[in-house]
Motif scaffolding. Structure first.
Motif, PDB file in Angstrom:
ATOM      1  N   GLN A 179     -20.258  26.223  71.484  1.00  0.00           N
ATOM      2  CA  GLN A 179     -20.057  27.172  72.572  1.00  0.00           C
ATOM      3  C   GLN A 179     -18.682  27.808  72.420  1.00  0.00           C
ATOM      4  N   ALA A 180     -18.585  29.066  72.827  1.00  0.00           N
ATOM      5  CA  ALA A 180     -17.353  29.828  72.617  1.00  0.00           C
ATOM      6  C   ALA A 180     -16.267  29.377  73.594  1.00  0.00           C
ATOM      7  N   GLY A 181     -15.800  28.150  73.428  1.00  0.00           N
ATOM      8  CA  GLY A 181     -14.745  27.627  74.290  1.00  0.00           C
ATOM      9  C   GLY A 181     -13.491  27.343  73.501  1.00  0.00           C
ATOM     10  N   ASP A 182     -12.789  26.325  73.942  1.00  0.00           N
ATOM     11  CA  ASP A 182     -11.544  25.919  73.292  1.00  0.00           C
ATOM     12  C   ASP A 182     -11.866  25.330  71.916  1.00  0.00           C
ATOM     13  N   ALA A 183     -11.268  25.877  70.879  1.00  0.00           N
ATOM     14  CA  ALA A 183     -11.546  25.416  69.513  1.00  0.00           C
ATOM     15  C   ALA A 183     -11.147  23.965  69.319  1.00  0.00           C
ATOM     16  N   ALA A 184     -10.187  23.496  70.111  1.00  0.00           N
ATOM     17  CA  ALA A 184      -9.717  22.118  69.938  1.00  0.00           C
ATOM     18  C   ALA A 184     -10.742  21.091  70.385  1.00  0.00           C
TER      19      ALA A 184
END
Length: 727
Positions: A179-184
């Protein structure tokens, strides 16, 4: 944008080759580009597959989700009307066309078969459509973050193990959906990093971009696309929004129209947030940019795959040619007018090859050490329920383990732990059976009554010599007989277990450096024996019968020798006629003169009577008076034991000679004759005829396979030459 899946000539060529290899040759595992789709549940993997297929559908995988790989074969078919769906039959391995609803049911049932477990066996689905990308995707079960009970947790662990097996395969390009969220916080991407640290075969797809429009500003949009430093520059990544609508409602618009609208919105929103059209990241936004990249990636991978595919096809052709040659040979050799002579020829080759294996051949299987050999021999006779032989040399051994430990650690038989076969194994066997024989003892104690009873009366006088012979024949022969039976059974079992080694020797000679040293018929006859169950049965049965016959002769000859020995042990115990040499210097040796020979003969005859003279002296020491019977009994008992020990030593010293003379040499000399006398029953002939009838379609299939392989090679080589000729 060009239509999804628009193919270059290269894709057409490899697509046609792939179709022929898979459809007509039935070879699924072929070195062509493959993408695996991985991610957690509910991140949009299924919707991405629908977008690549160009239509909406839904695989029903039950309440537990997917539990096996689904291999989706997208075939771009320009100008086709409606899409066509196929499922590869797991029994016949052939594609079968079905309506889309039935395909969904078949796939769902395949997942439900797994229950609360997983299966590595994939289900294959093929879609032919003008909207498809020409590629293959393996849709893998989604990772599970939460399990409500231990059963679900075990299923989650099995799915992780299954997916990681695909991820570790370096031929697979990973399409990692997050999902296009926080890459971390991207857990699936973290799994990819472990197996692909440099992200050389990882493509990140950040889905549901529209949910994050409001979080983006001109100040952070570039940093967000870059991943705020958590995504390495070498990682290929895309951010996109796939078609979606309210759950439970039908798709509000044609699927492809909705897909294009989502793509337009992604580009429009990201541009409005400050992502420049000149930015290198603008080409990573939206589904259409992802598809364009995939087309280029597929073409690049296919170009790199041409040489491996050609190599694989040439290897496949070589294998197919050898199979065709073997089938033709078997068909010719199973001609009703030749089958008997063919079977006999195979048997004769096998018989002569046994001699070479006994002489010692390297790198043959199967091999075994003495521990494995003894355990296998004992297991064999336990199954048979054998009672005619002693399985242990002495009752004082607690069992087989105790005997094996004695041989390994106390006697220390040479090559005990070395895995060998053939002549080396026979030599080691001779050492073991000699030790086994030396444990032979008179089974019962000789009592005073037995000595008195054996003396009896006769019309002529009975001497103590006669008493000793009676006692030996009655008490001492049986222990040796049972141990001789063990020796014979060990040799028979040894030969019966050399069949596979002999067959491998014959087969491995083909194309080997030593092939010119042996009969050129060996490899050909080895293939016939392996491929034709009837020939193999006839040769094996004849070999086993020869071993059984030789065992009977070995036991009979040995028993006759023992009977003669115990009837007149004094003759058997005469010493060897050896005269110590006057000098050990061989340089002084010369042919004897006639006078030397006449002088030698009396000395040799005199030296033979050494042990006999000793026994005669012991016999004369036994008192004959009635009042001295107790002393006489004691001396007779001692003399019986002494005489038996001398006989046992002589037998054990010569057991290898007896085994060679009574078993090995007669069997190997007569084996060729036995094979030359093989006869076929009416049932055998009928089986051969049935096998010959089955060979006809197999040969036709082999011819067809070679034609397909040649077509694929010619198509690829022609395309490669055409490309090389271009400026």
């Amino acid at each position: 944008m060009s239509p999804v899946g628009a193919k270059t000539e290269l894709l057409n060529v490899l697509g046609d080759v792939k179709a022929r290899v898979q459809d007509k040759l039935g070879i699924v595992d072929f070195p062509m580009p493959q993408f695996i789709l991985i991610g957690k549940q509910s991140v949009g993997k299924s919707r991405l597959i629908e977008a690549l297929a160009g239509e909406c559908f839904n695989f029903i995988s039950g309440t537990l989700g997917s539990r096996r790989p689904t291999v989706l074969e997208f075939r771009h078919a320009p100008g086709s009307g409606s899409s066509r769906w196929y499922v590869r039959d797991r029994t016949t391995n052939h594609w079968q066309e079905h309506p889309i609803d039935q395909v969904m049911t078949i796939v769902g049932n395949a997942h439900e078969e797994c229950g609360e477990s997983v299966s590595h066996e994939p289900i294959y689905v093929r879609i032919e459509s003008s909207g498809c990308v020409d590629m293959q995707i393996v849709d893998l079960p989604g990772f599970r973050d939460y399990a409500s009970d231990s059963g679900k947790q075990q299923l989650s662990d099995k799915i992780s193990e299954l997916v990681h097996g695909f991820m570790r395969d370096k031929r697979n390009v990973m399409l990692c959906v997050e999902q296009a969220g926080d890459a971390a916080t991207m857990s699936t991407l973290a799994r990819c990093r472990k197996v692909d640290p440099d992200f050389k075969r990882t493509i990140l797809i950040r889905n549901k971009l529209d949910k994050y429009y409001s979080d983006l500003t001109p100040d952070n949009v570039s940093k967000w696309v870059e991943g705020y430093g958590d995504l390495p520059e070498t990682l290929i990544r895309f951010a996109l929004t796939l078609p979606w609508w309210k759950e439970g409602s039908p798709c509000p618009k044609p699927f492809n129209q909705l897909k294009d609208e989502m793509n337009t919105n992604d580009l429009k929103e990201m541009t409005s947030k400050g992502l420049s059209s000149r930015s290198r990241y603008i080409n990573t936004i939206g589904f259409n940019n992802f598809v364009s990249f995939m087309e280029q990636k597929i073409e690049l991978l296919f170009k790199e795959a041409i040489d491996p595919v050609l190599t694989n096809l040439k290897d496949l052709k070589s294998t197919a040619q050898n199979q065709k040659k073997d089938l033709d040979t078997e068909f010719n050799d199973t001609d009703p007018h030749r089958i008997l002579s063919t079977t006999r020829d195979c048997g004769i080759s096998f018989a002569t090859a046994l001699t070479h294996v006994m002489e010692g051949v390297l790198d043959l299987q199967p091999v075994m050490n003495l521990d494995e050999e003894l355990r296998a021999f004992h297991a064999y006779h336990q199954v048979l329920g054998s009672t005619h032989l002693s399985m242990l040399p002495s009752e004082d051994f607690c069992g087989l383990n105790d005997y094996i430990d004695y041989l390994r650690n106390e006697i220390r038989i040479g090559a005990f732990d070395v895995e060998v076969n053939g002549g080396a194994q026979f030599r080691r066997l001779m050492m073991e059976v000699e030790i086994f024989l030396r444990f032979s003892e008179i089974a019962v104690e000789i009592k005073k009554r037995d000595v008195i009873q054996a003396r009896g009366v006769s019309m002529s006088s009975l001497t103590w010599r006669d008493v000793v012979v009676k006692l030996l024949s009655h008490e001492a022969k049986l222990p040796l007989q049972r141990r001789i039976a063990y020796v014979g059974e060990r040799i028979k079992w040894f030969f019966e277990n050399q069949k596979d080694a002999v067959l491998e020797f014959m087969e491995k000679l083909e194309h080997s450096p030593s092939s010119n040293l042996f009969s050129p018929l060996y490899p050909r006859h080895a293939k016939l024996i392996k491929q034709n169950a009837m020939i193999k049965h006839a040769v094996w049965e004849t070999f086993d019968k020869a071993c059984a016959r030789q065992l009977r002769q070995f036991v009979d000859l040995f028993e006759n020798m023992l009977t003669s020995t115990f009837s007149n042990p004094w003759v058997f115990l005469k010493a060897a006629t050896t005269i110590p040499a006057a000098s050990e210097d061989l340089s002084e040796a010369m042919l004897p003169s006639f006078d030397d020979t006449k002088g030698r003969i009396p000395k040799e005859i005199e030296s033979r009577s050494g042990m006999e003279a000793t026994l005669s002296r012991w016999l004369t020491d036994i008192p004959t008076e009635p009042h001295e019977i107790d002393q006489a009994v004691d001396l007779v008992q001692i003399l019986v034991l002494k005489t038996y020990s001398f006989i046992r030593s002589q037998v054990c010293d010569q057991v290898e000679l007896f085994s060679e003379s009574f078993f090995k040499l007669p069997m190997m000399r007569r084996l060729e004759e036995d094979m030359a006398l093989i006869e076929l029953t009416a049932e055998d002939k009928a089986n051969y005829e049935a096998r010959r009838e089955r060979l006809v379609p197999e040969i036709k299939m082999a011819d067809a396979s070679l034609l397909e392989i040649d077509w694929c090679i010619d198509r690829l080589q022609g395309f490669k030459l055409k490309c090389d000729a271009r400026p």
